[in-house]
Enzyme design. Structure first.
Site, mmCIF file in Angstrom:
data_model
loop_
_atom_site.group_PDB
_atom_site.id
_atom_site.type_symbol
_atom_site.label_atom_id
_atom_site.label_comp_id
_atom_site.label_asym_id
_atom_site.label_seq_id
_atom_site.Cartn_x
_atom_site.Cartn_y
_atom_site.Cartn_z
ATOM 1 N N HIS A 1 1.581 4.396 -2.990
ATOM 2 C CA HIS A 1 1.520 5.861 -2.883
ATOM 3 C C HIS A 1 2.705 6.496 -3.624
ATOM 4 O O HIS A 1 2.542 7.511 -4.305
ATOM 5 C CB HIS A 1 1.570 6.289 -1.416
ATOM 6 C CG HIS A 1 0.249 6.205 -0.705
ATOM 7 N ND1 HIS A 1 -0.896 6.796 -1.179
ATOM 8 C CD2 HIS A 1 -0.086 5.617 0.479
ATOM 9 C CE1 HIS A 1 -1.894 6.568 -0.336
ATOM 10 N NE2 HIS A 1 -1.430 5.853 0.671
ATOM 11 N N GLU B 1 -6.023 6.919 -1.158
ATOM 12 C CA GLU B 1 -5.983 5.717 -0.323
ATOM 13 C C GLU B 1 -6.580 4.521 -1.050
ATOM 14 O O GLU B 1 -6.054 3.407 -0.976
ATOM 15 C CB GLU B 1 -6.721 5.963 0.994
ATOM 16 C CG GLU B 1 -6.027 6.932 1.934
ATOM 17 C CD GLU B 1 -4.653 6.454 2.347
ATOM 18 O OE1 GLU B 1 -4.496 5.259 2.668
ATOM 19 O OE2 GLU B 1 -3.706 7.271 2.334
ATOM 20 N N HIS C 1 0.835 -1.206 0.000
ATOM 21 C CA HIS C 1 0.000 0.000 0.000
ATOM 22 C C HIS C 1 0.870 1.256 0.000
ATOM 23 O O HIS C 1 0.622 2.205 -0.751
ATOM 24 C CB HIS C 1 -0.909 -0.022 1.231
ATOM 25 C CG HIS C 1 -1.688 1.229 1.452
ATOM 26 N ND1 HIS C 1 -2.985 1.396 1.001
ATOM 27 C CD2 HIS C 1 -1.368 2.394 2.076
ATOM 28 C CE1 HIS C 1 -3.412 2.602 1.339
ATOM 29 N NE2 HIS C 1 -2.449 3.220 1.998
ATOM 30 N N GLU C 2 1.897 1.273 0.841
ATOM 31 C CA GLU C 2 2.752 2.462 0.934
ATOM 32 C C GLU C 2 3.593 2.640 -0.333
ATOM 33 O O GLU C 2 3.799 3.766 -0.791
ATOM 34 C CB GLU C 2 3.650 2.359 2.175
ATOM 35 C CG GLU C 2 2.889 2.303 3.490
ATOM 36 C CD GLU C 2 1.925 3.469 3.686
ATOM 37 O OE1 GLU C 2 2.235 4.585 3.202
ATOM 38 O OE2 GLU C 2 0.864 3.263 4.299
#
Length: 274
Positions: free
Chosen positions: A151, A205, A147-148
């Site tokens: 980004h 997100e 997920h990070e």
């Protein structure tokens, strides 16, 4: 009938807005992948500028943590985090071929905070509180790190910085033209955050969730672990703020979306596990 002074001054604001929009570069930071991310982004801040700032900030942070004896203290945790990260990073070319050449760094910080992040250019930090408090499995840890990483691949930090640069300029110009003063300018800033800033953050997100489960699946980690991860996050985080004031989707919305997209990438996971 004569136009009011205010109406005569509206065109300069419109012109300023047009110039700012023209100054923005329209980009597609990533390829769509199996999850189908195809939203174009408007950037006003250069990627190089932000990457340089991130590298400097990351180095300073590591130096501070080293002084506190809080950097990479537990060798087993560091090996675990870096092994998972390396497998995820190896899959980033699906979304961004150039990401293979980024100067990736992965470090573990000793902190009770349940957190992890990836700065522009691939500077990753995972906090021990995330590992120990949530008792994450490897699959769940892959969901967090994926997920990070997402980004950073989507350059969400650059996009937010660009939005804030445009909004700040327009608010300042408008305040000067209409003479609304500090109070009016503050109200305009709150209005921007409510109408644009926070919803866009929630959109970021969701994009990171979807890209993250695909990275995990391609790396051989069960993408469904993202669901159990955010369930644990919800239990650890206590009561949520009102949805419209949150920069994150509600747990219910997030889990619903992750359920759909984790199933979409299950064939990739099964293929990676062969």
């Amino acid at each position: 009938m004569k136009r009011s002074l205010r109406s005569r001054l509206v065109p300069p604001l419109v012109v300023a807005a047009a110039l700012l929009v023209t100054a923005c570069e329209t980009v597609q930071t990533t390829q769509g992948g199996a999850v189908g991310i195809d939203r174009q982004q408007r950037m006003m801040v250069s990627a190089q500028e932000l990457d340089q700032a991130a590298t400097k900030q990351y180095s300073e942070l590591l130096a501070e943590q080293q002084k506190k004896n809080a950097l990479n203290v537990n060798a087993a945790q560091v090996r675990r985090v870096r092994t998972i990260s390396d497998r995820l990073i190896a899959q980033t070319g699906v979304f961004r071929p150039d990401a293979r050449n980024w100067k990736w760094e992965v470090n573990v910080l000793t902190s009770n905070e349940v957190n992890a992040w990836c700065m522009p250019g691939g500077k990753i930090a995972v906090y021990t509180g995330l590992i120990e408090k949530l008792k994450v499995t490897d699959d769940e840890l892959a969901a967090v790190i994926g997920h990070e990483i997402a980004h950073a691949l989507r350059e969400h930090a650059r996009e937010r910085a660009s939005e804030q640069a445009v909004a700040g300029s327009l608010i300042s110009i408008g305040s000067a033209i209409f003479g609304v003063g500090d109070l009016g300018q503050q109200g305009a800033q709150y209005a921007y955050m409510g109408l644009m800033g926070l919803p866009n953050s929630r959109g970021h997100e969701t994009e990171a969730d979807r890209i993250g489960v695909e990275l995990a699946a391609r790396a051989g980690y069960d993408p469904r672990a993202a669901i159990t991860l955010w369930q644990k996050m919800g239990q650890a985080g206590g009561s949520e703020p009102p949805k419209l004031l949150s920069t994150h989707p509600s747990s219910q919305d997030r889990i619903r979306d992750l359920t759909v997209y984790s199933e979409r990438v299950m064939p990739l996971y099964k293929q990676a596990r062969r």
